[in-house]
Design a protein around this motif. Structure first.
Motif, PDB file in Angstrom:
ATOM      1  N   ASN A   1       0.794  -1.225   0.000  1.00  0.00           N
ATOM      2  CA  ASN A   1       0.000   0.000   0.000  1.00  0.00           C
ATOM      3  C   ASN A   1       0.828   1.278   0.000  1.00  0.00           C
ATOM      4  O   ASN A   1       0.312   2.339  -0.361  1.00  0.00           O
ATOM      5  CB  ASN A   1      -0.941   0.020   1.211  1.00  0.00           C
ATOM      6  CG  ASN A   1      -2.024  -1.028   1.115  1.00  0.00           C
ATOM      7  OD1 ASN A   1      -2.224  -1.642   0.075  1.00  0.00           O
ATOM      8  ND2 ASN A   1      -2.731  -1.257   2.201  1.00  0.00           N
ATOM      9  N   LEU A   2       2.096   1.186   0.412  1.00  0.00           N
ATOM     10  CA  LEU A   2       2.919   2.392   0.468  1.00  0.00           C
ATOM     11  C   LEU A   2       4.218   2.259  -0.320  1.00  0.00           C
ATOM     12  O   LEU A   2       4.463   3.025  -1.251  1.00  0.00           O
ATOM     13  CB  LEU A   2       3.235   2.752   1.921  1.00  0.00           C
ATOM     14  CG  LEU A   2       4.112   4.004   2.092  1.00  0.00           C
ATOM     15  CD1 LEU A   2       3.379   5.256   1.623  1.00  0.00           C
ATOM     16  CD2 LEU A   2       4.573   4.151   3.533  1.00  0.00           C
TER      17      LEU A   2
ATOM     18  N   ASN B   1      -6.743   6.096  -2.423  1.00  0.00           N
ATOM     19  CA  ASN B   1      -6.547   5.861  -1.009  1.00  0.00           C
ATOM     20  C   ASN B   1      -7.783   5.156  -0.455  1.00  0.00           C
ATOM     21  O   ASN B   1      -8.259   4.190  -1.045  1.00  0.00           O
ATOM     22  CB  ASN B   1      -6.237   7.208  -0.319  1.00  0.00           C
ATOM     23  CG  ASN B   1      -5.594   7.055   1.037  1.00  0.00           C
ATOM     24  OD1 ASN B   1      -6.170   6.499   1.975  1.00  0.00           O
ATOM     25  ND2 ASN B   1      -4.384   7.584   1.174  1.00  0.00           N
ATOM     26  N   SER B   2      -8.325   5.614   0.629  1.00  0.00           N
ATOM     27  CA  SER B   2      -9.502   5.020   1.261  1.00  0.00           C
ATOM     28  C   SER B   2      -9.963   5.987   2.337  1.00  0.00           C
ATOM     29  O   SER B   2      -9.161   6.763   2.870  1.00  0.00           O
ATOM     30  CB  SER B   2      -9.137   3.676   1.902  1.00  0.00           C
ATOM     31  OG  SER B   2     -10.140   3.245   2.807  1.00  0.00           O
ATOM     32  N   THR B   3     -11.251   5.938   2.683  1.00  0.00           N
ATOM     33  CA  THR B   3     -11.678   6.745   3.817  1.00  0.00           C
ATOM     34  C   THR B   3     -11.014   6.271   5.109  1.00  0.00           C
ATOM     35  O   THR B   3     -10.988   7.018   6.099  1.00  0.00           O
ATOM     36  CB  THR B   3     -13.208   6.735   3.967  1.00  0.00           C
ATOM     37  OG1 THR B   3     -13.687   5.390   3.947  1.00  0.00           O
ATOM     38  CG2 THR B   3     -13.869   7.522   2.846  1.00  0.00           C
ATOM     39  N   ALA B   4     -10.436   5.071   5.097  1.00  0.00           N
ATOM     40  CA  ALA B   4      -9.630   4.622   6.238  1.00  0.00           C
ATOM     41  C   ALA B   4      -8.361   5.458   6.374  1.00  0.00           C
ATOM     42  O   ALA B   4      -7.737   5.461   7.431  1.00  0.00           O
ATOM     43  CB  ALA B   4      -9.267   3.143   6.089  1.00  0.00           C
TER      44      ALA B   4
ATOM     45  N   LYS C   1      -2.570   3.691   4.839  1.00  0.00           N
ATOM     46  CA  LYS C   1      -3.277   4.675   4.031  1.00  0.00           C
ATOM     47  C   LYS C   1      -3.040   6.103   4.539  1.00  0.00           C
ATOM     48  O   LYS C   1      -2.997   7.054   3.747  1.00  0.00           O
ATOM     49  CB  LYS C   1      -4.770   4.357   4.008  1.00  0.00           C
ATOM     50  CG  LYS C   1      -5.113   3.074   3.242  1.00  0.00           C
ATOM     51  CD  LYS C   1      -4.721   3.186   1.773  1.00  0.00           C
ATOM     52  CE  LYS C   1      -5.226   2.023   0.948  1.00  0.00           C
ATOM     53  NZ  LYS C   1      -4.885   2.170  -0.495  1.00  0.00           N
ATOM     54  N   LEU C   2      -2.898   6.270   5.844  1.00  0.00           N
ATOM     55  CA  LEU C   2      -2.516   7.576   6.375  1.00  0.00           C
ATOM     56  C   LEU C   2      -1.113   7.945   5.912  1.00  0.00           C
ATOM     57  O   LEU C   2      -0.836   9.106   5.585  1.00  0.00           O
ATOM     58  CB  LEU C   2      -2.590   7.555   7.905  1.00  0.00           C
ATOM     59  CG  LEU C   2      -4.012   7.614   8.491  1.00  0.00           C
ATOM     60  CD1 LEU C   2      -4.017   7.140   9.939  1.00  0.00           C
ATOM     61  CD2 LEU C   2      -4.573   9.028   8.412  1.00  0.00           C
ATOM     62  N   ALA C   3      -0.228   6.959   5.864  1.00  0.00           N
ATOM     63  CA  ALA C   3       1.116   7.211   5.345  1.00  0.00           C
ATOM     64  C   ALA C   3       1.072   7.545   3.862  1.00  0.00           C
ATOM     65  O   ALA C   3       1.828   8.405   3.386  1.00  0.00           O
ATOM     66  CB  ALA C   3       2.000   5.985   5.587  1.00  0.00           C
TER      67      ALA C   3
ATOM     68  N   THR D   1      -5.368  12.832  -4.469  1.00  0.00           N
ATOM     69  CA  THR D   1      -5.740  11.658  -3.678  1.00  0.00           C
ATOM     70  C   THR D   1      -7.253  11.476  -3.736  1.00  0.00           C
ATOM     71  O   THR D   1      -8.007  12.422  -3.493  1.00  0.00           O
ATOM     72  CB  THR D   1      -5.299  11.807  -2.217  1.00  0.00           C
ATOM     73  OG1 THR D   1      -3.871  11.853  -2.150  1.00  0.00           O
ATOM     74  CG2 THR D   1      -5.773  10.618  -1.388  1.00  0.00           C
ATOM     75  N   ILE D   2      -7.679  10.259  -4.041  1.00  0.00           N
ATOM     76  CA  ILE D   2      -9.103   9.894  -4.043  1.00  0.00           C
ATOM     77  C   ILE D   2      -9.357   9.027  -2.813  1.00  0.00           C
ATOM     78  O   ILE D   2      -8.653   8.029  -2.594  1.00  0.00           O
ATOM     79  CB  ILE D   2      -9.504   9.117  -5.301  1.00  0.00           C
ATOM     80  CG1 ILE D   2      -9.022   9.829  -6.579  1.00  0.00           C
ATOM     81  CG2 ILE D   2     -11.009   8.865  -5.337  1.00  0.00           C
ATOM     82  CD1 ILE D   2      -9.733  11.095  -6.906  1.00  0.00           C
ATOM     83  N   TYR D   3     -10.365   9.390  -2.030  1.00  0.00           N
ATOM     84  CA  TYR D   3     -10.721   8.620  -0.833  1.00  0.00           C
ATOM     85  C   TYR D   3     -12.095   7.966  -1.033  1.00  0.00           C
ATOM     86  O   TYR D   3     -13.120   8.574  -0.686  1.00  0.00           O
ATOM     87  CB  TYR D   3     -10.787   9.527   0.398  1.00  0.00           C
ATOM     88  CG  TYR D   3      -9.491  10.212   0.766  1.00  0.00           C
ATOM     89  CD1 TYR D   3      -8.523   9.565   1.526  1.00  0.00           C
ATOM     90  CD2 TYR D   3      -9.243  11.523   0.373  1.00  0.00           C
ATOM     91  CE1 TYR D   3      -7.344  10.195   1.877  1.00  0.00           C
ATOM     92  CE2 TYR D   3      -8.068  12.164   0.726  1.00  0.00           C
ATOM     93  CZ  TYR D   3      -7.123  11.492   1.471  1.00  0.00           C
ATOM     94  OH  TYR D   3      -5.961  12.126   1.818  1.00  0.00           O
TER      95      TYR D   3
END
Length: 230
Positions: free
Chosen positions: A101-102, A127-130, A145-147, A168-170
């Motif tokens: 993911n990163l 990305n994700s809403t997470a 995902k925050l990273a 970035t798309i969440y």
């Protein structure tokens, strides 16, 4: 030789990545990345101007992108998720999640930056809403995902002078095979009518890509109208 812009989409063999490829196909020549060559071939077969790029993204090297001198759009759609409380998640699982993911994202972007700079191109990260809000049991995934969000923000600041835009798309919960796996891990029913359609996420990507040159869409959050927690 085609004069259309070129887009490279990872995770393009199915789900959101394949939907993004279909949405871009009328305007872009496509390089579709993923591990499953047969699935990539199937997606490419219905999209003139598309070619498969079978690759293990966690082990990508300069040789894999050799010959890519100009790239108008890079869409990172590949990802992985496995749920688990912090007390039950060993370091190896955190590392595996971050590798996909990163780190795969950061390295492929780094390798392709010269081509993106040459085109004044754009990077879009799914990305994700997470990556905006952490829920119990989602520690490793949310942390990755925050990273990824931090990476996108840093990249946007650093590449502004080179004319490279970063979005970035969440998405919230989306009707994909990955979501089926998530619901199985959660022990809940799979109700696709309560999730986003993959084409809705693809349209958000199109909105970011087709914005006029005087603007830059930095972030888009898209949630199911039937709004499950995500």
């Amino acid at each position: 030789m085609s004069e259309r812009p070129v887009a490279l989409v990872t995770g393009a063999s199915r789900g959101v990545g394949a939907a993004i490829a279909r949405a871009l196909a009328p305007t872009h020549d496509l390089v579709l990345g993923g591990r499953d060559r047969a699935a990539l071939d199937s997606v490419c077969a219905g999209l003139p101007g598309a070619r498969p790029w079978p690759v293990e993204l966690t082990a990508v090297t300069a040789a894999d992108v050799e010959g890519v001198d100009r790239l108008d759009l890079l869409v990172h759609s590949a990802g992985t998720v496995r749920l688990g409380d912090v007390a039950e998640t060993p370091a190896a699982e955190w590392r595996r999640t971050f590798e996909v993911n990163l780190f795969a994202v950061t390295e492929l972007t780094r390798l392709l930056l010269p081509a993106l700079r040459a085109a004044g191109g754009q990077v879009v990260l799914i990305n994700s809403t997470a990556g905006q809000r952490v829920n119990a049991g989602w520690g490793a995934y949310a942390a990755s995902k925050l990273a990824l969000r931090a990476f996108a923000d840093a990249l946007r600041l650093e590449e502004h002078s080179h004319g490279v835009r970063v979005t970035t798309i969440y998405p919230g919960r989306t009707d994909t095979d990955m979501q089926r796996g998530v619901r199985a891990q959660e022990g809940g029913d799979y109700e696709p009518g309560k999730y986003l359609n993959v084409d809705s996420v693809a349209k958000a990507v199109l909105a970011a890509v087709t914005v006029t040159a005087d603007a830059q869409i930095t972030e888009i959050t898209i949630r199911p109208s039937a709004s499950l927690p995500s």
